[in-house]
Design an enzyme around this catalytic site. Structure first.
Site, PDB file in Angstrom:
ATOM      1  CD  GLU A 298      -8.254   3.639  -4.374  1.00  0.00           C
ATOM      2  OE1 GLU A 298      -7.411   4.432  -3.867  1.00  0.00           O
ATOM      3  OE2 GLU A 298      -8.425   2.486  -3.971  1.00  0.00           O
TER       4      GLU A 298
ATOM      5  CB  SER B 112      -0.919   0.012   1.226  1.00  0.00           C
ATOM      6  OG  SER B 112      -1.593   1.254   1.316  1.00  0.00           O
TER       7      SER B 112
END
Length: 292
Positions: A259, A202
């Site tokens: 996103e 991430s």
């Protein structure tokens, strides 16, 4: 004697007649003033006598006459000069213009294929509320939020730094949600990885990523794209060094869903280049990146 007197009288008479004739001749001659006036009248008659052609046409006639009398100059043929093509300016391709050192802290690539390096550390600094960033990027994020507010745009951070433990919880929660929706465990794991990064991959581990929403729209879905906050970020974030990390048309490359809330710090120069070129971070690193 008498004959001689007669001859004398005759000669005298002839002289008198000749004298009178000379006087009359002299009296009949014109004066110099009369001669001048006659010359003036003569000039006037010469210029005004021809009334059949207007003055302008007379001038044109004279000019044409002069043109006709001129002989054209002989043309000397010059040898043909070879045509030299202009040199086209050399335009460097973007690859030649820029190379980037991918070992720089702000260009670290963490994604499904690149795990966070072991022992990766950074100093953190508060940005908003309980949300922090790498101290080298935090001031730019704070300035971006402040400038947006001056323009009537409220930016609200909903996620920033995440450690691997937190990421693991989020990832497992997403798997469970998908299983409840009918996915098998294997399929749920694959699907979850496109929504929540596998722990260790991430960007939130790097301290360079922010999830940014707005008070009036806090849902993390594609609808956020249509908010004023999302539009402002897409147009202005690069000026502060941030890029839209997961664009809509790059999901096959990033392996992450679109996103519109996720922004990543790379530095102003690189951010403006990436956003203007319409490429994602993976493409930028692959095309221009070198390790020094």
């Amino acid at each position: 004697m008498r004959r001689n007197q007669n001859k004398g009288l005759a000669a005298g008479l002839i002289l008198i007649i000749i004298g009178i004739a000379l006087i009359v001749f002299v009296l009949t001659l014109p004066s110099p003033q009369d001669v001048k006036e006659n010359e003036t009248d003569l000039n006037v008659d010469l210029t005004d006598n021809d009334t059949s052609v207007p003055p302008n046409e007379k001038q044109e006639t004279v000019l044409n006459s002069n043109e006709q009398t001129e002989q054209p100059s002989e043309q000397i043929e010059q040898p043909e000069q070879p045509v030299v093509p202009e040199e086209e300016p050399i335009v460097e391709s973007p690859e030649e213009k820029m190379t980037v050192d991918t070992s720089l802290w702000n260009l670290i690539l963490v994604n499904p294929d690149n795990f966070l390096p072991e022992n990766y550390t950074f100093e953190k600094e508060q940005v908003q509320g309980n949300y922090y960033l790498d101290s080298r990027a935090a001031p730019l994020a704070k300035q971006m939020i402040a400038d947006a507010k001056e323009e009537g745009i409220e930016l609200q951070i909903c996620s920033s730094i995440r450690d691997v433990e937190l990421q693991t919880r989020l990832f497992n929660n997403k798997i469970n949600d998908l299983i409840e929706d009918g996915y098998s465990e294997a399929d749920a794991r694959v699907k979850a990885a496109t929504i929540v990064a596998v722990p260790g991959t991430s960007e939130h581990h790097t301290g360079l990523a922010l999830d940014i929403v707005t008070p009036s729209y806090q849902s993390l879905n594609a609808g956020y794209e249509n908010t004023d906050a999302a539009k402002w970020l897409k147009e202005n974030a690069a000026k502060y060094g941030f890029i839209l990390r997961y664009p809509k048309d790059k999901t096959e490359i990033t392996k992450i869903i679109f996103e519109p809330w996720h922004y990543r710090y790379v530095g102003q120069e690189y951010a403006e280049f990436i956003m203007s070129e319409g490429i994602c971070f993976e493409e930028f690193i692959e095309t221009y990146g070198v390790k020094e």
